[in-house]
Structures are given as structure tokens and as C-alpha cells.
Motif scaffolding. Sequence first.
Motif, PDB file in Angstrom:
ATOM      1  N   PRO A  53      -5.525   7.817  37.317  1.00 32.24           N
ATOM      2  CA  PRO A  53      -5.534   6.358  37.193  1.00 32.24           C
ATOM      3  C   PRO A  53      -4.400   5.815  36.325  1.00 32.24           C
ATOM      4  O   PRO A  53      -3.948   6.469  35.375  1.00 32.24           O
ATOM      5  CB  PRO A  53      -6.884   6.079  36.528  1.00 32.24           C
ATOM      6  N   ALA A  54      -3.969   4.630  36.652  1.00 22.89           N
ATOM      7  CA  ALA A  54      -3.082   3.890  35.763  1.00 22.89           C
ATOM      8  C   ALA A  54      -3.881   3.446  34.543  1.00 22.89           C
ATOM      9  O   ALA A  54      -5.087   3.178  34.631  1.00 22.89           O
ATOM     10  CB  ALA A  54      -2.511   2.672  36.480  1.00 22.89           C
ATOM     11  N   PHE A  55      -3.245   3.382  33.411  1.00 18.56           N
ATOM     12  CA  PHE A  55      -3.878   2.884  32.189  1.00 18.56           C
ATOM     13  C   PHE A  55      -4.433   1.482  32.411  1.00 18.56           C
ATOM     14  O   PHE A  55      -5.491   1.125  31.894  1.00 18.56           O
ATOM     15  CB  PHE A  55      -2.849   2.899  31.056  1.00 18.56           C
ATOM     16  N   SER A  56      -3.750   0.694  33.222  1.00 14.35           N
ATOM     17  CA  SER A  56      -4.200  -0.677  33.480  1.00 14.35           C
ATOM     18  C   SER A  56      -5.588  -0.699  34.116  1.00 14.35           C
ATOM     19  O   SER A  56      -6.441  -1.529  33.765  1.00 14.35           O
ATOM     20  CB  SER A  56      -3.205  -1.418  34.370  1.00 14.35           C
ATOM     21  N   ASP A  57      -5.857   0.220  35.039  1.00 13.63           N
ATOM     22  CA  ASP A  57      -7.160   0.266  35.706  1.00 13.63           C
ATOM     23  C   ASP A  57      -8.260   0.665  34.736  1.00 13.63           C
ATOM     24  O   ASP A  57      -9.359   0.095  34.744  1.00 13.63           O
ATOM     25  CB  ASP A  57      -7.121   1.242  36.878  1.00 13.63           C
TER      26      ASP A  57
END
Length: 251
Positions: free
Chosen positions: A95-99
Motif C-alpha cells: 500500500p501507499a502510505f496515503s491509503d
Amino acid sequence: MSDWPYPFLFAHRGGGRLAPENTLAGMMKATECGYQAVEFDVKLTADNVCVLLHDDTLDRTSDGHGPMAQKRFADLLDVDAGSWKGEEFAGEPIPAFSDVGLYCVRSRLMANVEIKPCPGRDVETGQLVARDAALFWQGESVPPLLSSFSYEALQAAVAAAPWLPVGWLIDHWQEDWQSRLQALEAVSLHCNHKILTAERVKAVREAGYHVLAYTVNDIARARALKAWGVSGVFTDELDLMRQDETLVVAG
């Protein structure tokens, strides 16, 4: 001593032993198990996207191969980071940190974000992880706690977002811990639980800092650490630790 909003138990790498580490599935498993806080690792892709991964390479926790430092974010979109843990997690992405940040904020899940630079990328990783964390948790009453073994990364994080709390991670006892924490204006010292003694915890607490311990998978050890004044532990044994009501309350 600064106010401490975090609980005593943190779910290590999201889901501990119950889900693939550093994935959204892991964060969801922590929520399902009743945890109020998670710990996870963030590093950079070659094109400077913050993503969750512990190792410097993809091999151990996914079907991908090679160093993360050489991967662009687009290279990760088809990587399976779940099948190694079980069929039910097949297709789980890196996952992206944003998610993950968005999930934590929406779920009221507190976070210890470990800054985990790829080799030679300490400064930019510290800067970008702190920048993103400040953005994702903007306006939230409880900010994420940033930590790292890389002192250089923490210095960069503090410069980028000085309002976010930070803690220094150590695996071996450092006699200069107090001057290092003072220079960072840190709030906590995060230690391998095996190097902690009652005397060391007392010294850190009396100096005005919190102590967190990793990775604690034994209830008796967790109880002892809490009795010494440790403020939080990271655990892989999510179900086991929740069975002891004295460990569920704040540190």
C-alpha cells in the motif's frame, strides 16, 4: 513530561501474526481485534512515493523481487504482498502510505510510523514521510508518532514537520540517549525490550521521556515492562495480549 495519548498496546506492522505485515489487511485486522494503535514501516520508491515495507527488498513479503530503491510506484501495482501469508490474502497490494494514513484517520486508529530508509536515502525519506504524515493527519487531535533507527532520518523529519512527535529507535543501549533525545526534542525512546531494565526505564522516565518496547509477545514480560513505567509495547500476538485487561488500558 508531555501528555501521552497513545494506548499501551500497538499492533506490530499492522496485523502482527494474523495478517500480512504492512498491508491494509493488517490494519483492518488490528481494528477487528480491538486495537487502538498500529505500528508500520514506511520507505520510498525510486520516484519518491511513500509506501509500506519493512525490508530493503521485496522478496520476503511479496512475489516481487529486488531492492525497493530501484522500483517506481508503478512497478508495485501488480505485486502480491498477501499470498505468502495465506490464500485469503491473495492479491493484497503493497500500500501507499496515503491509503494507510487515510484508513487510520477514518478508523480513529492511532499510529506509530517507523521511517525505514532504503540504504543511503535517510534524509529524503525522513523529509517525505514527515511531510506526508503531517498532511494526512492535519487537524487530527492525536498526531502520528514518528520513529526511526536512523537518527539522520529523524533529524530530517523534525526539520520538515517539527510539530509531529518523534521517538528514537535503538537495538543496543546508547549511553548518550539523553543528549540525542534532547537534540531532537523527542518525546520517547523506543527500545528492544531485551535491553531494558527497571533502572534504565526509570532514568528515561525521570528525564521526561516515554519508553516504548518492541517486540513483546509474552504477557508476563509485558506486565513487567508496564510495572517499570514503559508507556507502550509493540506486539505480534494481537489476540493473546488483548486477553489481559491490565494491558489494554493506556500506559
